[in-house]
Design a protein around this motif. Structure first.
Motif, PDB file in Angstrom:
ATOM      1  N   PHE A  61       0.964  -1.029   0.107  1.00  0.00           N
ATOM      2  CA  PHE A  61      -0.025  -0.080  -0.002  1.00  0.00           C
ATOM      3  C   PHE A  61       0.909   1.078   0.064  1.00  0.00           C
ATOM      4  O   PHE A  61       0.467   2.087  -0.944  1.00  0.00           O
ATOM      5  N   ARG A  62       1.459   1.128   0.610  1.00  0.00           N
ATOM      6  CA  ARG A  62       3.036   2.765   1.072  1.00  0.00           C
ATOM      7  C   ARG A  62       3.816   1.819   1.083  1.00  0.00           C
ATOM      8  O   ARG A  62       4.953   2.292   2.408  1.00  0.00           O
ATOM      9  N   PRO A  63       5.373   1.407  -0.139  1.00  0.00           N
ATOM     10  CA  PRO A  63       6.143   0.951   0.458  1.00  0.00           C
ATOM     11  C   PRO A  63       7.554   2.086   0.726  1.00  0.00           C
ATOM     12  O   PRO A  63       6.883   3.031   0.366  1.00  0.00           O
ATOM     13  N   PRO A  64       8.469   1.982   1.619  1.00  0.00           N
ATOM     14  CA  PRO A  64       9.001   2.966   1.910  1.00  0.00           C
ATOM     15  C   PRO A  64       9.870   3.568   0.882  1.00  0.00           C
ATOM     16  O   PRO A  64       9.702   2.831  -0.195  1.00  0.00           O
ATOM     17  N   GLU A  65      10.157   4.865   0.474  1.00  0.00           N
ATOM     18  CA  GLU A  65      10.133   5.786  -0.393  1.00  0.00           C
ATOM     19  C   GLU A  65      11.742   6.263   0.146  1.00  0.00           C
ATOM     20  O   GLU A  65      12.205   6.395   1.022  1.00  0.00           O
ATOM     21  N   PRO A  66      12.946   6.377  -1.399  1.00  0.00           N
ATOM     22  CA  PRO A  66      14.278   6.100  -0.536  1.00  0.00           C
ATOM     23  C   PRO A  66      14.540   7.806  -0.287  1.00  0.00           C
ATOM     24  O   PRO A  66      15.818   7.271   0.162  1.00  0.00           O
ATOM     25  N   TYR A  67      14.127   8.867  -0.189  1.00  0.00           N
ATOM     26  CA  TYR A  67      14.586   9.878   0.367  1.00  0.00           C
ATOM     27  C   TYR A  67      14.606  10.344   1.851  1.00  0.00           C
ATOM     28  O   TYR A  67      15.800  10.272   2.045  1.00  0.00           O
ATOM     29  N   LYS A  68      12.866   9.492   2.375  1.00  0.00           N
ATOM     30  CA  LYS A  68      13.168  10.302   3.621  1.00  0.00           C
ATOM     31  C   LYS A  68      12.784   8.890   4.345  1.00  0.00           C
ATOM     32  O   LYS A  68      12.888   9.031   6.017  1.00  0.00           O
ATOM     33  N   GLY A  69      12.482   7.888   4.032  1.00  0.00           N
ATOM     34  CA  GLY A  69      11.813   6.352   3.936  1.00  0.00           C
ATOM     35  C   GLY A  69      10.727   6.108   4.783  1.00  0.00           C
ATOM     36  O   GLY A  69      10.748   5.436   4.883  1.00  0.00           O
ATOM     37  N   LYS A  70       9.378   7.152   4.243  1.00  0.00           N
ATOM     38  CA  LYS A  70       8.574   7.342   4.654  1.00  0.00           C
ATOM     39  C   LYS A  70       7.534   5.611   3.527  1.00  0.00           C
ATOM     40  O   LYS A  70       8.454   5.263   3.226  1.00  0.00           O
ATOM     41  N   GLY A  71       7.073   5.293   4.616  1.00  0.00           N
ATOM     42  CA  GLY A  71       6.073   4.538   4.004  1.00  0.00           C
ATOM     43  C   GLY A  71       6.605   3.217   5.324  1.00  0.00           C
ATOM     44  O   GLY A  71       6.353   3.193   6.128  1.00  0.00           O
ATOM     45  N   VAL A  72       5.700   2.055   4.658  1.00  0.00           N
ATOM     46  CA  VAL A  72       5.759   0.262   5.744  1.00  0.00           C
ATOM     47  C   VAL A  72       6.918  -0.110   5.088  1.00  0.00           C
ATOM     48  O   VAL A  72       7.001  -0.814   4.333  1.00  0.00           O
ATOM     49  N   LYS A  73       7.598  -0.483   6.012  1.00  0.00           N
ATOM     50  CA  LYS A  73       8.487  -1.186   6.187  1.00  0.00           C
ATOM     51  C   LYS A  73       8.729  -2.515   6.691  1.00  0.00           C
ATOM     52  O   LYS A  73       8.257  -1.818   7.844  1.00  0.00           O
ATOM     53  N   PHE A  74       9.571  -3.523   7.014  1.00  0.00           N
ATOM     54  CA  PHE A  74       9.524  -4.520   8.116  1.00  0.00           C
ATOM     55  C   PHE A  74      10.765  -3.491   8.851  1.00  0.00           C
ATOM     56  O   PHE A  74      11.528  -3.261   8.427  1.00  0.00           O
ATOM     57  N   VAL A  75      10.241  -4.456  10.322  1.00  0.00           N
ATOM     58  CA  VAL A  75      10.982  -4.709  11.126  1.00  0.00           C
ATOM     59  C   VAL A  75      12.213  -4.789  10.898  1.00  0.00           C
ATOM     60  O   VAL A  75      12.552  -6.205  10.842  1.00  0.00           O
ATOM     61  N   GLY A  76      13.812  -3.623  10.840  1.00  0.00           N
ATOM     62  CA  GLY A  76      15.120  -4.573  11.062  1.00  0.00           C
ATOM     63  C   GLY A  76      15.402  -3.982   9.708  1.00  0.00           C
ATOM     64  O   GLY A  76      16.226  -4.801   9.354  1.00  0.00           O
ATOM     65  N   GLU A  77      14.382  -3.411   8.732  1.00  0.00           N
ATOM     66  CA  GLU A  77      14.784  -3.908   7.093  1.00  0.00           C
ATOM     67  C   GLU A  77      16.085  -2.323   6.807  1.00  0.00           C
ATOM     68  O   GLU A  77      15.697  -1.531   7.749  1.00  0.00           O
ATOM     69  N   GLU A  78      16.531  -2.691   5.823  1.00  0.00           N
ATOM     70  CA  GLU A  78      17.621  -1.743   5.700  1.00  0.00           C
ATOM     71  C   GLU A  78      17.699  -0.749   4.228  1.00  0.00           C
ATOM     72  O   GLU A  78      17.357  -1.732   3.619  1.00  0.00           O
ATOM     73  N   LEU A  79      17.011   0.139   4.243  1.00  0.00           N
ATOM     74  CA  LEU A  79      16.913   1.219   3.148  1.00  0.00           C
ATOM     75  C   LEU A  79      17.706   1.411   2.365  1.00  0.00           C
ATOM     76  O   LEU A  79      18.657   2.492   2.701  1.00  0.00           O
ATOM     77  N   ARG A  80      17.897   1.321   0.888  1.00  0.00           N
ATOM     78  CA  ARG A  80      18.683   1.919   0.315  1.00  0.00           C
ATOM     79  C   ARG A  80      18.109   3.419   0.222  1.00  0.00           C
ATOM     80  O   ARG A  80      17.159   3.742  -0.230  1.00  0.00           O
ATOM     81  N   ARG A  81      19.200   4.715   1.251  1.00  0.00           N
ATOM     82  CA  ARG A  81      18.906   6.002   0.789  1.00  0.00           C
ATOM     83  C   ARG A  81      19.464   6.734  -0.503  1.00  0.00           C
ATOM     84  O   ARG A  81      20.658   6.128  -0.395  1.00  0.00           O
ATOM     85  N   LYS A  82      18.772   7.685  -0.752  1.00  0.00           N
ATOM     86  CA  LYS A  82      19.144   8.247  -1.526  1.00  0.00           C
ATOM     87  C   LYS A  82      19.294  10.005  -1.474  1.00  0.00           C
ATOM     88  O   LYS A  82      19.140  10.665   0.022  1.00  0.00           O
ATOM     89  N   ALA A  83      20.513  10.931  -1.476  1.00  0.00           N
ATOM     90  CA  ALA A  83      20.397  12.243  -1.338  1.00  0.00           C
ATOM     91  C   ALA A  83      19.508  13.066  -2.214  1.00  0.00           C
ATOM     92  O   ALA A  83      19.590  12.600  -3.471  1.00  0.00           O
ATOM     93  N   GLY A  84      18.832  13.652  -1.579  1.00  0.00           N
ATOM     94  CA  GLY A  84      17.967  14.786  -2.598  1.00  0.00           C
ATOM     95  C   GLY A  84      18.798  15.705  -3.268  1.00  0.00           C
ATOM     96  O   GLY A  84      20.658  15.753  -3.489  1.00  0.00           O
ATOM     97  N   LYS A  85      18.253  16.338  -3.750  1.00  0.00           N
ATOM     98  CA  LYS A  85      19.027  17.256  -4.641  1.00  0.00           C
ATOM     99  C   LYS A  85      20.194  18.702  -3.956  1.00  0.00           C
ATOM    100  O   LYS A  85      19.798  18.673  -3.111  1.00  0.00           O
ATOM    101  N   SER A  86      21.367  19.215  -4.776  1.00  0.00           N
ATOM    102  CA  SER A  86      22.255  19.591  -4.391  1.00  0.00           C
ATOM    103  C   SER A  86      21.509  20.920  -4.786  1.00  0.00           C
ATOM    104  O   SER A  86      21.633  21.090  -5.665  1.00  0.00           O
ATOM    105  N   ALA A  87      21.717  21.983  -3.992  1.00  0.00           N
ATOM    106  CA  ALA A  87      21.460  23.674  -3.986  1.00  0.00           C
ATOM    107  C   ALA A  87      22.333  24.069  -5.064  1.00  0.00           C
ATOM    108  O   ALA A  87      24.110  23.914  -4.777  1.00  0.00           O
TER     109      ALA A  87
END
Length: 180
Positions: free
Chosen positions: A154-180
């Motif tokens: 329904f709401r997989p975790p997104e890579p920028y802020k990590g918001k969403g539904v994730k498994f406990v202990g799951e490591e998310l691959r995070r991305k850097a946002g826009k560089s100004a």
């Protein structure tokens, strides 16, 4: 040779395994599971379940390890059970349940109400200052994983802020946002 398929599966105390007409039935204190099988032989000897194959063709080699793993998961499921925990990360994300109905608030314009299978026990944990947690428990590993994947979908975790539904202990691959 299948390394996994050659290992015998020990039958835990309190669990009984019946093999009849290409159908395996496993009974334990938490419930009963059945699994049809083909192309391999399954025997119960000396408190162990043995999975053997008659030839080395590709289909039998593939199913040798598969059915051994399924037998192991069934025996462990009816004796101990399987648990998956999901964490809701996000402002305003909530979960509550009444019986087998799960009510999710995931930032959409409406709440998602999901009917959970009766074999799965559901528990929602909401503590102040912590993310809500959904705990799924059952004797059927496949069913627990399927229900957990549906909730996560329904709401997989997104890579920028990590918001969403994730498994406990799951490591998310995070991305850097826009560089100004």
């Amino acid at each position: 040779m299948s390394r996994i398929g050659n290992n015998p599966v020990a039958i835990v105390e309190g669990v009984t395994v019946y093999v009849k007409d290409s159908l395996v039935t496993v009974k334990g204190k938490l419930g009963e599971l059945t699994q049809p099988y083909d192309t391999v032989e399954i025997k119960v000897e000396d408190g162990n379940v043995l999975v053997t194959r008659s030839s080395d063709n590709k289909e039998q080699k593939a199913k040798h390890g598969l059915y051994r793993s399924l037998m192991h998961n069934m025996i462990e499921g009816v004796s101990k059970g399987w648990t998956k925990e999901l964490e809701l990360v996000g402002v305003g994300y909530r979960a509550s349940n009444q019986g087998q109905k799960l009510d999710l608030a995931l930032g959409f314009s409406h709440n998602i109400i999901l009917d959970i299978a009766p074999e799965v026990n559901i528990e929602t944990i909401s503590e102040k200052g912590k993310n809500p947690i959904i705990k799924l428990t059952s004797h059927d590993k496949q069913l627990v994983g399927q229900v957990a994947a549906k909730i996560r979908g329904f709401r997989p975790p997104e890579p920028y802020k990590g918001k969403g539904v994730k498994f406990v202990g799951e490591e998310l691959r995070r991305k850097a946002g826009k560089s100004a």
